[in-house]
Design a protein around this motif. Structure first.
Motif, PDB file in Angstrom:
ATOM      1  N   GLY A 105       0.799  -1.059   0.121  1.00  0.00           N
ATOM      2  CA  GLY A 105      -0.034   0.042  -0.266  1.00  0.00           C
ATOM      3  C   GLY A 105       0.903   1.416  -0.014  1.00  0.00           C
ATOM      4  O   GLY A 105       0.280   2.173  -0.205  1.00  0.00           O
ATOM      5  N   TRP A 106       2.111   0.923   0.170  1.00  0.00           N
ATOM      6  CA  TRP A 106       3.203   2.306   0.375  1.00  0.00           C
ATOM      7  C   TRP A 106       2.710   2.887  -1.053  1.00  0.00           C
ATOM      8  O   TRP A 106       2.955   4.045  -0.931  1.00  0.00           O
ATOM      9  N   TYR A 107       2.670   2.566  -2.006  1.00  0.00           N
ATOM     10  CA  TYR A 107       2.892   2.886  -3.333  1.00  0.00           C
ATOM     11  C   TYR A 107       1.595   3.779  -3.802  1.00  0.00           C
ATOM     12  O   TYR A 107       1.662   4.656  -4.361  1.00  0.00           O
ATOM     13  N   TYR A 108       0.723   3.448  -2.752  1.00  0.00           N
ATOM     14  CA  TYR A 108      -0.525   4.372  -3.119  1.00  0.00           C
ATOM     15  C   TYR A 108      -0.298   5.756  -2.684  1.00  0.00           C
ATOM     16  O   TYR A 108      -0.904   7.015  -3.189  1.00  0.00           O
ATOM     17  N   GLY A 109       0.490   6.223  -1.865  1.00  0.00           N
ATOM     18  CA  GLY A 109       0.992   7.547  -1.487  1.00  0.00           C
ATOM     19  C   GLY A 109       1.601   8.279  -2.608  1.00  0.00           C
ATOM     20  O   GLY A 109       1.536   9.434  -2.463  1.00  0.00           O
ATOM     21  N   TRP A 110       1.924   7.647  -3.599  1.00  0.00           N
ATOM     22  CA  TRP A 110       2.493   8.437  -4.859  1.00  0.00           C
ATOM     23  C   TRP A 110       1.489   8.663  -5.859  1.00  0.00           C
ATOM     24  O   TRP A 110       1.984   9.150  -7.110  1.00  0.00           O
ATOM     25  N   THR A 111       0.171   8.506  -5.634  1.00  0.00           N
ATOM     26  CA  THR A 111      -0.918   8.850  -6.477  1.00  0.00           C
ATOM     27  C   THR A 111      -1.536   9.942  -6.138  1.00  0.00           C
ATOM     28  O   THR A 111      -1.742  10.407  -4.744  1.00  0.00           O
ATOM     29  N   THR A 119       1.170   5.317 -12.466  1.00  0.00           N
ATOM     30  CA  THR A 119       2.219   5.089 -13.479  1.00  0.00           C
ATOM     31  C   THR A 119       2.829   3.678 -13.355  1.00  0.00           C
ATOM     32  O   THR A 119       2.343   2.959 -12.338  1.00  0.00           O
ATOM     33  N   LEU A 120       3.783   3.093 -13.968  1.00  0.00           N
ATOM     34  CA  LEU A 120       4.167   1.845 -13.934  1.00  0.00           C
ATOM     35  C   LEU A 120       4.544   1.692 -12.339  1.00  0.00           C
ATOM     36  O   LEU A 120       4.651   0.645 -11.948  1.00  0.00           O
ATOM     37  N   PHE A 121       5.121   2.658 -11.872  1.00  0.00           N
ATOM     38  CA  PHE A 121       5.747   2.698 -10.398  1.00  0.00           C
ATOM     39  C   PHE A 121       4.618   2.515  -9.446  1.00  0.00           C
ATOM     40  O   PHE A 121       4.800   1.931  -8.198  1.00  0.00           O
ATOM     41  N   THR A 122       3.529   3.204  -9.432  1.00  0.00           N
ATOM     42  CA  THR A 122       2.315   3.266  -8.638  1.00  0.00           C
ATOM     43  C   THR A 122       1.659   2.116  -8.704  1.00  0.00           C
ATOM     44  O   THR A 122       0.884   1.760  -7.778  1.00  0.00           O
ATOM     45  N   GLN A 294      -4.088   8.853 -21.567  1.00  0.00           N
ATOM     46  CA  GLN A 294      -3.453   8.563 -20.121  1.00  0.00           C
ATOM     47  C   GLN A 294      -2.265   7.940 -20.098  1.00  0.00           C
ATOM     48  O   GLN A 294      -1.399   8.236 -19.468  1.00  0.00           O
ATOM     49  N   ASP A 295      -1.974   7.126 -21.125  1.00  0.00           N
ATOM     50  CA  ASP A 295      -0.874   6.408 -21.259  1.00  0.00           C
ATOM     51  C   ASP A 295       0.222   7.420 -21.754  1.00  0.00           C
ATOM     52  O   ASP A 295       1.248   7.220 -21.142  1.00  0.00           O
ATOM     53  N   VAL A 296      -0.059   8.223 -22.571  1.00  0.00           N
ATOM     54  CA  VAL A 296       0.847   9.214 -23.204  1.00  0.00           C
ATOM     55  C   VAL A 296       1.316  10.024 -21.796  1.00  0.00           C
ATOM     56  O   VAL A 296       2.392  10.276 -21.681  1.00  0.00           O
ATOM     57  N   LEU A 297       0.362  10.548 -21.117  1.00  0.00           N
ATOM     58  CA  LEU A 297       0.655  11.442 -20.136  1.00  0.00           C
ATOM     59  C   LEU A 297       1.623  10.897 -18.976  1.00  0.00           C
ATOM     60  O   LEU A 297       2.430  11.304 -18.485  1.00  0.00           O
ATOM     61  N   MET A 298       0.951   9.642 -18.602  1.00  0.00           N
ATOM     62  CA  MET A 298       1.588   8.826 -17.294  1.00  0.00           C
ATOM     63  C   MET A 298       3.013   8.421 -17.698  1.00  0.00           C
ATOM     64  O   MET A 298       3.958   8.349 -16.875  1.00  0.00           O
ATOM     65  N   GLY A 299       3.479   7.835 -19.123  1.00  0.00           N
ATOM     66  CA  GLY A 299       4.653   7.626 -19.559  1.00  0.00           C
ATOM     67  C   GLY A 299       5.503   8.705 -19.520  1.00  0.00           C
ATOM     68  O   GLY A 299       6.689   8.545 -19.021  1.00  0.00           O
ATOM     69  N   SER A 300       4.956   9.951 -20.014  1.00  0.00           N
ATOM     70  CA  SER A 300       5.883  11.071 -19.827  1.00  0.00           C
ATOM     71  C   SER A 300       6.139  11.591 -18.455  1.00  0.00           C
ATOM     72  O   SER A 300       7.339  12.066 -18.188  1.00  0.00           O
ATOM     73  N   LEU A 301       5.078  11.614 -17.792  1.00  0.00           N
ATOM     74  CA  LEU A 301       5.335  11.961 -16.501  1.00  0.00           C
ATOM     75  C   LEU A 301       6.279  11.160 -15.401  1.00  0.00           C
ATOM     76  O   LEU A 301       7.059  11.573 -14.502  1.00  0.00           O
ATOM     77  N   ALA A 302       6.068   9.817 -15.699  1.00  0.00           N
ATOM     78  CA  ALA A 302       7.232   8.907 -15.014  1.00  0.00           C
ATOM     79  C   ALA A 302       8.589   8.990 -15.327  1.00  0.00           C
ATOM     80  O   ALA A 302       9.496   9.133 -14.409  1.00  0.00           O
ATOM     81  N   ASN A 303       8.992   9.692 -16.705  1.00  0.00           N
ATOM     82  CA  ASN A 303      10.288  10.162 -17.115  1.00  0.00           C
ATOM     83  C   ASN A 303      10.613  11.335 -16.240  1.00  0.00           C
ATOM     84  O   ASN A 303      11.876  11.100 -15.620  1.00  0.00           O
ATOM     85  N   ILE A 304       9.689  12.095 -16.143  1.00  0.00           N
ATOM     86  CA  ILE A 304      10.178  13.442 -15.397  1.00  0.00           C
ATOM     87  C   ILE A 304      10.325  13.241 -13.843  1.00  0.00           C
ATOM     88  O   ILE A 304      11.290  13.641 -13.340  1.00  0.00           O
ATOM     89  N   LEU A 305       9.559  12.381 -13.406  1.00  0.00           N
ATOM     90  CA  LEU A 305       9.500  12.034 -11.944  1.00  0.00           C
ATOM     91  C   LEU A 305      10.768  11.296 -11.241  1.00  0.00           C
ATOM     92  O   LEU A 305      11.233  11.609 -10.229  1.00  0.00           O
ATOM     93  N   ALA A 306      11.163  10.493 -12.174  1.00  0.00           N
ATOM     94  CA  ALA A 306      12.189   9.450 -11.546  1.00  0.00           C
ATOM     95  C   ALA A 306      13.351   9.591 -12.653  1.00  0.00           C
ATOM     96  O   ALA A 306      14.264   9.203 -11.957  1.00  0.00           O
ATOM     97  N   GLY A 307      13.291   9.772 -13.973  1.00  0.00           N
ATOM     98  CA  GLY A 307      14.245   9.648 -14.610  1.00  0.00           C
ATOM     99  C   GLY A 307      15.388  10.479 -14.316  1.00  0.00           C
ATOM    100  O   GLY A 307      16.759  10.310 -14.343  1.00  0.00           O
TER     101      GLY A 307
END
Length: 526
Positions: A105-111, A119-122, A294-307
């Motif tokens: 459930g810890w990953y829920y905190g990232w949403t 994202t793939l992470f959450t 939504q996949d376009v957005l979340m894929g892009s956002l994941a790059n910014i957030l963690a990359g």
């Protein structure tokens, strides 16, 4: 954003205050009725999450987690129903294919609980994660890296040029910040075909890095109380500098960049290598029901957030260990110079060339072993029916996981000198010992949920380190002083301060002349 800063009615705070006592009573009951009550850890951690929350908030849990295992053994308790594991045999049980351990459930905190974006992470659904990972696999594959190499070369040249300017002024810099500028600009180029402009400006443009840091701290702490996350999210969102505000800022930022990219997708201006958003948008046009907006957005956002964070932390770790071990720095230079004299090193160095540099790869691997980017457990939920891990049976619902730092400092695996920087441990070791070390060395995560951007990060790291080492002498401002880091999921260095005298035999950087005209696909964000 203005709406987030309006004062609340106070109902959220009252509700939060009424819930806490009930949770404490429930935790005490759960501990004394649990078959796992014999597992040791902090006394407070037996009955309440507050111990874990405070330690995470302090930002140094990776070190305390190591100490707990040295004191109590393979399994330690860090919260009432949460456990840290230090055992190579546990990898297959927890993270192996088909074992059925979903993310905790810890990953829920990232949403954002209001938007329910994932994202793939959450995402915690194993099935959903498999489907989503398949969508992005091509854009992160090794074969695709060739198209990204030009983006990395351009940013590497700009970084070297900026370092030349700073060297000439004899300034002390925070090289960790510059590593993040470099990594962020590459993420912008690879994702949107435009650099963000951090390298040009030498500062945090638009507060993007600060917003990311705020969001990371907020998400890391909120995940400790996943059932309270929607309520906590609303409470902290009233703070102007909160992680919630940073989260929404990043959403807006990604949407704006995607909108700009759509304007010239498929036009004459869309020349050069295809960036990731171009790939996402093309996939969406072909199958909009499968690869959604939504996949376009979340894929892009994941790059910014963690990359940017993971790569910047890894680069800073490499520079730190080389600076604090000058004999290793010199050895790496000698190795690279020797190869260069034989005409086997390009300028800039190519990915293919770096893969043949044995000592360089050992330095990278050893640095990432001693300072992996993530500093908390890769938490998983025990599935239905329970599971036996390290000789202990864990019932369904318990949270277990391995902390990368704990694994990488395991003396049984890496030897009594596991705390020392010794790149040679990866060279010449017997096959069995090397295999055991490789299994328990995972700076980019484990199993099917491992970092999908691993190859891109290693591309950035492998290409820039030889260039910097060949051109600059990194001199720490205060040799011998311990590097300060903050662990809010990522263990981020905050004060890697040094000077950059140029090496006499270094080659002048070609191909960059300030912030003037550059190719379209390497332009900066407006």
């Amino acid at each position: 954003m203005d709406q987030l800063q309006k004062p609340g009615s106070g109902k959220e705070l009252i509700a939060f205050a009424s819930i806490v006592p009930a949770r404490v009573i429930f935790s005490v009951y759960r501990f004394y009725s649990s078959p796992l009550r014999n597992i040791l850890g902090s006394l407070l951690a037996r009955v309440i999450n507050l111990w874990y929350f405070c330690k995470v908030y302090e930002g140094h849990l990776e070190k305390e987690n190591i100490e707990l295992h040295q004191k109590y053994g393979k399994i330690v308790r860090i919260a009432p129903n949460e456990f840290s594991i230090d055992d190579p045999d546990a990898i297959k049980v927890i993270y192996g294919h088909g074992t059925g351990f979903p993310k905790a459930g810890w990953y829920y905190g990232w949403t954002d609980p209001m938007q329910k974006n994932e994202t793939l992470f959450t995402t915690r659904s194993i099935f959903h994660h498999t489907i989503q990972r398949r969508k992005y696999a091509t854009s992160h594959s090794m074969s695709t890296l060739v198209g990204y190499e030009g983006f990395v070369d351009e940013c590497g040249r700009i970084l070297s040029r900026r370092f030349e300017e700073l060297s000439g002024a004899n300034l002390v810099i925070n090289s960790g910040e510059w590593m993040q500028y470099y990594a962020f600009d590459i993420i912008g180029a690879i994702t949107f075909s435009k650099r963000f402009g951090f390298l040009n400006n030498g500062e945090d443009i638009g507060g993007l890095i600060q917003a990311n840091d705020n969001r990371r701290m907020c998400a890391t702490l909120a995940g400790i109380y996943p059932s309270l996350h929607p309520l906590l999210f609303r409470v902290v969102s009233y703070l102007p500098s909160s992680g919630a505000a940073g989260f929404q800022y990043l959403f807006k930022f990604a949407n704006e960049r995607i909108g700009e990219r759509k304007l010239w997708l498929g036009t004459e201006a869309d020349d050069g290598p295809m960036d990731q958003v171009g790939r996402f948008l093309t996939a969406h046009m072909k199958r909009p029901d499968y690869f959604t907006t939504q996949d376009v957005l979340m894929g892009s956002l994941a790059n910014i957030l963690a990359g940017s964070d993971t790569t910047a932390i890894s680069l800073s770790a490499i520079l730190h260990y080389l600076c604090t071990h000058p004999e290793k720095m010199q050895k790496l230079r000698d190795k690279i110079d020797s190869i260069a004299k034989r005409g086997q090193v390009s300028d800039p160095v190519t990915l293919k060339e770096t893969q043949t540099m044995t000592y360089l790869q050992a330095v990278i691997k050893e640095s990432l072993r001693l300072h992996p980017a993530t500093g908390l457990r890769l938490a998983r939920k025990v599935p239905k029916g329970g599971a036996t891990i390290s000789g202990e049976f864990f019932p369904e619902g318990a949270t277990v996981g391995i902390n990368t730092w704990v694994a990488h400092y395991n003396r049984d695996i890496f030897g009594p000198d596991a705390h020392l920087f010794r790149p040679k441990r990866w060279i010449g070791a017997d096959e069995k010992a090397l295999s055991v070390m490789e299994q328990y060395n995972f700076p980019f995560g484990l199993g099917s949920c491992g970092c999908i951007s691993k190859n891109i990060s290693l591309l950035e790291i492998g290409k820039v380190i030889p260039q910097l080492v060949r051109r600059f002498d990194f001199e720490l401002e205060e040799p011998g002083r311990e590097l300060h880091c903050v662990n809010h999921w990522f263990v981020k260095q905050t004060d890697l301060r040094c000077r950059l005298p140029m090496r006499r035999q270094s080659t002048k950087v070609q191909g960059y002349r300030g912030t003037g005209a550059i190719p379209r696909h390497h332009a900066t964000m407006p």
